[in-house]
Design an enzyme around this catalytic site. Structure first.
Site, PDB file in Angstrom:
ATOM      1  N   THR A 109       0.976  -1.093  -0.185  1.00 64.10           N
ATOM      2  CA  THR A 109       0.181   0.135   0.028  1.00 64.10           C
ATOM      3  C   THR A 109       0.893   1.025  -0.011  1.00 64.10           C
ATOM      4  O   THR A 109       1.930   1.153   0.599  1.00 64.10           O
ATOM      5  CB  THR A 109      -0.958  -0.016   1.334  1.00 64.10           C
ATOM      6  OG1 THR A 109      -1.379   1.207   1.575  1.00 64.10           O
ATOM      7  CG2 THR A 109      -0.218  -0.516   2.605  1.00 64.10           C
ATOM      8  N   CYS A 119      -1.833   4.960  -5.398  1.00 61.88           N
ATOM      9  CA  CYS A 119      -2.802   3.888  -4.402  1.00 61.88           C
ATOM     10  C   CYS A 119      -2.888   2.854  -5.189  1.00 61.88           C
ATOM     11  O   CYS A 119      -3.112   2.418  -6.204  1.00 61.88           O
ATOM     12  CB  CYS A 119      -4.328   4.490  -4.334  1.00 61.88           C
ATOM     13  SG  CYS A 119      -5.194   3.398  -3.376  1.00 61.88           S
TER      14      CYS A 119
END
Length: 230
Positions: free
Chosen positions: A83, A196
């Site tokens: 992430t 992202c």
């Protein structure tokens, strides 16, 4: 082949991409039925997301550091935090173990510079766009970030959490991203960082008027490179 350690589950939708990309690339390079040696600690994203909203970064650091130590104990020879947002805690995670951590912003910077660019749009969660850790990491490599405006940042964050992390891909959101990227281009962005790990689920290269930098794929392929290096 070295063993890859992946801290995933944030969200599991993008962790699936990591698993696919890594294993497909290992198979492509080695042939036959080859697949990666990979250990995974998959976290509960509901807990992480609640802590993000509450600003409990110390609590999240403890969770990620524990995951890193567990991966180290099971033989991982490199670490990935699957992430972008949680790379705010990369220094703490790296300090928790001797296993080298492959930083997602570093491999992204490598790809940007390889294309001869120095100014990129940055899209991700509000944490990634608005906190200094990501923009400053790229700035250390001579890369300037153009950020979406306040309204755009709100909408990007909403789509990530309310749609992409739930596996929902809507054409209206895809078109919205194209318009947002077009605006970033008009403000000087030469390319756009999909900052992202869920954004590649909805933004394809053909959806963007400027080059896209898929941080999920870049990160996963860097792990393969590490794993297969002599």
């Amino acid at each position: 082949m070295k063993t890859i350690g992946l801290i995933g589950g944030m969200s599991w939708e993008s962790t699936t991409l990591y698993y696919q990309i890594i294993n497909r690339e290992v198979a492509r390079r080695l042939g036959g039925l080859s697949s990666a040696r990979m250990n995974l600690v998959s976290l509960d994203f509901q807990d992480i997301a609640q802590r993000q909203r509450a600003g409990d970064w110390d609590g999240m650091a403890g969770i990620l550091c524990d995951a890193a130590r567990r991966l180290s104990d099971t033989g991982a020879e490199c670490l990935l935090i699957g992430t972008n947002t949680m790379h705010q805690l990369a220094p703490q995670v790296q300090a928790a173990t001797d296993v080298p951590l492959i930083h997602i912003a570093d491999v992204t910077a490598d790809a940007i510079l390889a294309q001869g660019l120095d100014t990129v749009g940055l899209m991700g969660t509000r944490f990634t766009m608005e906190r200094a850790f990501y923009v400053e990491r790229l700035a250390q490599r001579g890369i300037r970030c153009v950020l979406p405006d306040e309204v755009q940042r709100q909408e990007i964050h909403r789509i990530i959490f309310e749609e992409l992390c739930r596996g929902e891909l809507h054409e209206i959101s895809r078109q919205w991203f194209t318009d947002c990227i077009t605006d970033l281009r008009s403000r000087g962005a030469q390319g756009v960082v999909l900052g992202c790990t869920e954004l590649p689920l909805i933004i394809r290269p053909e959806d963007s008027p400027i080059p896209t930098f898929d941080t999920t794929a870049l990160h996963a392929l860097a792990a393969v490179e590490f794993s297969l290096a002599n």
